[in-house]
Design a protein around this motif. Structure first.
Motif, PDB file in Angstrom:
ATOM      1  N   CYS A  41       0.832  -1.209   0.000  1.00  0.00           N
ATOM      2  CA  CYS A  41       0.000   0.000   0.000  1.00  0.00           C
ATOM      3  C   CYS A  41       0.866   1.258   0.000  1.00  0.00           C
ATOM      4  N   ASP A  71      -6.133   6.326  -4.651  1.00  0.00           N
ATOM      5  CA  ASP A  71      -7.153   7.177  -4.024  1.00  0.00           C
ATOM      6  C   ASP A  71      -7.821   6.506  -2.824  1.00  0.00           C
ATOM      7  N   PRO A  72      -8.327   5.271  -2.938  1.00  0.00           N
ATOM      8  CA  PRO A  72      -8.920   4.667  -1.742  1.00  0.00           C
ATOM      9  C   PRO A  72      -7.895   4.336  -0.658  1.00  0.00           C
ATOM     10  N   LEU A  73      -6.643   4.079  -1.048  1.00  0.00           N
ATOM     11  CA  LEU A  73      -5.613   3.777  -0.057  1.00  0.00           C
ATOM     12  C   LEU A  73      -5.145   5.009   0.700  1.00  0.00           C
ATOM     13  N   LEU A  75      -6.969   6.949   2.335  1.00  0.00           N
ATOM     14  CA  LEU A  75      -7.736   6.941   3.585  1.00  0.00           C
ATOM     15  C   LEU A  75      -8.102   8.324   4.112  1.00  0.00           C
ATOM     16  N   GLY A  76      -8.500   9.224   3.235  1.00  0.00           N
ATOM     17  CA  GLY A  76      -8.905  10.554   3.673  1.00  0.00           C
ATOM     18  C   GLY A  76      -7.784  11.581   3.711  1.00  0.00           C
ATOM     19  N   GLN A  78      -6.054  12.431   1.099  1.00  0.00           N
ATOM     20  CA  GLN A  78      -5.884  13.037  -0.224  1.00  0.00           C
ATOM     21  C   GLN A  78      -6.241  14.514  -0.272  1.00  0.00           C
ATOM     22  N   TYR A  94      -0.526  12.417  -0.397  1.00  0.00           N
ATOM     23  CA  TYR A  94      -0.318  10.987  -0.629  1.00  0.00           C
ATOM     24  C   TYR A  94       0.976  10.517   0.033  1.00  0.00           C
ATOM     25  N   ALA A  97      -0.034   9.816   3.507  1.00  0.00           N
ATOM     26  CA  ALA A  97      -0.775   8.548   3.526  1.00  0.00           C
ATOM     27  C   ALA A  97       0.186   7.354   3.462  1.00  0.00           C
ATOM     28  N   TRP A 101       0.683   4.366   6.306  1.00  0.00           N
ATOM     29  CA  TRP A 101       0.658   2.928   6.086  1.00  0.00           C
ATOM     30  C   TRP A 101       1.892   2.255   6.676  1.00  0.00           C
TER      31      TRP A 101
END
Length: 116
Positions: A41, A71-73, A75-76, A78, A94, A97, A101
């Protein structure tokens, strides 16, 4: 008497050492799976940042694939920061993000190791 001693070393016909070994092996497999998923991820998000900042062709199949998963990875994250430059926004948001992870993966692995 010898039968009583041998039965005490078993739990339902399985020795405690065998159960312990199976538990350690199962947790080890789970740790490996968590590490692989978390790192994948983070890597996908980092690749998205590199492709965006490097001005990759947005119509390319690889770029579209990576963007569709990134985008879905995120997790808000973006739209956490809204700089004027869209490339800077992707780099910061990103990138955060991806770090999330990595940190979450590390924490999950530490918790799983505590179970051994």
């Amino acid at each position: 008497m010898a039968e009583d001693v041998s039965m005490g070393a078993h739990e339902g016909g399985v020795r405690r050492a065998d159960l312990r070994r199976a538990w350690v092996r199962a947790v080890g497999v789970l740790i490996t799976a968590v590490r692989l998923v978390g790192n994948a991820c983070a890597a996908l998000l980092a690749i998205h940042v590199v492709l965006t900042v490097g001005s990759a062709n947005p119509e390319n199949g690889i770029t579209r694939f990576v963007a569709s998963w990134a985008d879905p990875l995120a997790l808000g994250f973006q739209d956490l920061f809204m700089p004027d430059d869209p490339k800077a926004a992707v780099l910061v948001n990103y990138g955060i993000a991806a770090l999330f992870w990595l940190l979450a993966t590390s924490l999950a692995i530490k918790i799983l190791r505590a179970l051994i």
